[in-house]
Motif scaffolding. Structure first.
Motif, PDB file in Angstrom:
ATOM      1  N   ALA A  22       0.830  -1.204   0.000  1.00 27.38           N
ATOM      2  CA  ALA A  22       0.000   0.000   0.000  1.00 27.38           C
ATOM      3  C   ALA A  22       0.864   1.253   0.000  1.00 27.38           C
ATOM      4  O   ALA A  22       0.561   2.232  -0.698  1.00 27.38           O
ATOM      5  CB  ALA A  22      -0.936  -0.012   1.206  1.00 27.38           C
ATOM      6  N   GLU A  23       1.934   1.237   0.786  1.00 22.25           N
ATOM      7  CA  GLU A  23       2.839   2.387   0.809  1.00 22.25           C
ATOM      8  C   GLU A  23       3.450   2.652  -0.561  1.00 22.25           C
ATOM      9  O   GLU A  23       3.755   3.801  -0.896  1.00 22.25           O
ATOM     10  CB  GLU A  23       3.950   2.155   1.831  1.00 22.25           C
ATOM     11  N   ALA A  24       3.610   1.579  -1.358  1.00 27.24           N
ATOM     12  CA  ALA A  24       4.176   1.724  -2.698  1.00 27.24           C
ATOM     13  C   ALA A  24       3.137   2.136  -3.735  1.00 27.24           C
ATOM     14  O   ALA A  24       3.460   2.279  -4.914  1.00 27.24           O
ATOM     15  CB  ALA A  24       4.844   0.413  -3.118  1.00 27.24           C
ATOM     16  N   GLY A  25       1.884   2.303  -3.294  1.00 20.02           N
ATOM     17  CA  GLY A  25       0.855   2.809  -4.190  1.00 20.02           C
ATOM     18  C   GLY A  25       0.023   1.754  -4.889  1.00 20.02           C
ATOM     19  O   GLY A  25      -0.765   2.090  -5.785  1.00 20.02           O
ATOM     20  N   THR A  26       0.154   0.493  -4.504  1.00 18.41           N
ATOM     21  CA  THR A  26      -0.657  -0.543  -5.143  1.00 18.41           C
ATOM     22  C   THR A  26      -2.042  -0.599  -4.506  1.00 18.41           C
ATOM     23  O   THR A  26      -2.227  -0.251  -3.349  1.00 18.41           O
ATOM     24  CB  THR A  26       0.001  -1.939  -5.026  1.00 18.41           C
ATOM     25  N   ARG A  27      -2.999  -1.070  -5.277  1.00 18.54           N
ATOM     26  CA  ARG A  27      -4.352  -1.296  -4.766  1.00 18.54           C
ATOM     27  C   ARG A  27      -4.346  -2.686  -4.118  1.00 18.54           C
ATOM     28  O   ARG A  27      -4.282  -3.692  -4.810  1.00 18.54           O
ATOM     29  CB  ARG A  27      -5.365  -1.245  -5.892  1.00 18.54           C
ATOM     30  N   VAL A  28      -4.414  -2.718  -2.801  1.00 16.84           N
ATOM     31  CA  VAL A  28      -4.260  -3.988  -2.087  1.00 16.84           C
ATOM     32  C   VAL A  28      -5.349  -4.126  -1.033  1.00 16.84           C
ATOM     33  O   VAL A  28      -5.740  -3.161  -0.382  1.00 16.84           O
ATOM     34  CB  VAL A  28      -2.847  -4.095  -1.443  1.00 16.84           C
TER      35      VAL A  28
END
Length: 259
Positions: A45-51
């Motif tokens: 999530a911190e890396a910007g993925t939709r999780v």
């Protein structure tokens, strides 16, 4: 101003469905919100993925809540202390190479950081099946855990994703579904789930990290699910390997999503 029960109900329904609708199309779906799943979810999530994380129980945290035999302290080794430090969990030196942390602080902090990073957690949700295409896993088939427990015939719903992580611990719930649906297809030496071995903390911690990898196109295993899939031993109330496994699987997935 008095409270109106109708507004309370609408607020819960509206907000939950907003959250659920946002999780129908994901980059990463993590099954199991134990320590490895929470760390992976936070970092992704911190890396910007939709999780999103799907946890069959009401509570998250897996076996970490209970420490060892309900003594709610956990042990981590030197390498894993960095994961605790990163999120502000207090780790105390017990003797050289061994650190302890309060299990309740560890779970609650990891959970909070995971959600605040943007990951969505759905508890009380079980994985009934997977969305499968000829070349890979494409998503998950979901139902309420209460429906599963009651044995009711209620059709499920589905979410799509680019990658699935089985972080369900000893149960390897997603791996078992794939093994049943496509026999001999797992990327293990035998083509099937090897099962976990008896407790051997040192070897289990090493193999937890080594076995954290893709086991079927689009499906990764992390934490104890990695050892149960590839035939490693269980480790008991040592949680460093779990934390490091969550970090590793997040890194592997981010590399795949970028390629």
């Amino acid at each position: 101003m008095g409270l109106d029960e109708r507004i309370i109900t609408r607020a819960i329904v509206d907000r939950y469905f907003h959250k659920l609708k946002a999780a129908i199309d994901l980059d990463v779906a993590i099954v199991g919100a134990g320590p490895s799943g929470l760390v992976a979810g936070m970092l992704l999530a911190e890396a910007g993925t939709r999780v999103a994380l799907f946890e069959r129980k009401l509570s998250v945290g897996g076996g970490m809540w209970g420490g060892g035999m309900l003594f709610n302290e956990i042990v981590v080794q030197e390498e894993a202390k960095a994961v605790l430090d990163r999120v502000g969990i207090t780790a105390q030196l017990y003797q050289e190479g061994y650190y302890t942390a309060d299990a309740v602080e560890a779970v609650s902090t990891l959970t909070s950081r995971c959600v605040k990073a943007g990951a969505r957690i759905f508890n009380g949700v079980s994985i009934e099946d997977v969305l499968m295409r000829p070349e890979r896993i494409m998503g998950l088939v979901l139902n309420w855990s209460a429906v599963e427990m009651a044995g009711l015939h209620v059709d499920p719903l589905a979410v799509r994703c680019r990658v699935v992580v089985d972080a369900t611990g000893h149960d390897t719930e997603v791996v078992k579904v794939v093994e049943r649906k496509v026999p001999g297809s797992l990327l293990t030496p035998s083509g099937k789930r090897e099962g976990e071995r008896s407790m051997w903390a040192e070897e289990a911690e090493r193999l937890t990290l080594e076995n954290t990898r893709e086991v079927y196109p689009g499906l990764y295993v992390a934490g104890m699910a990695a050892n149960a899939t590839f035939g490693g031993p269980r480790m008991g109330p040592v949680f460093g390997g779990m934390l490091l496994s969550g970090r590793k699987v997040a890194r592997l997935i981010l590399e795949q999503l970028k390629s």
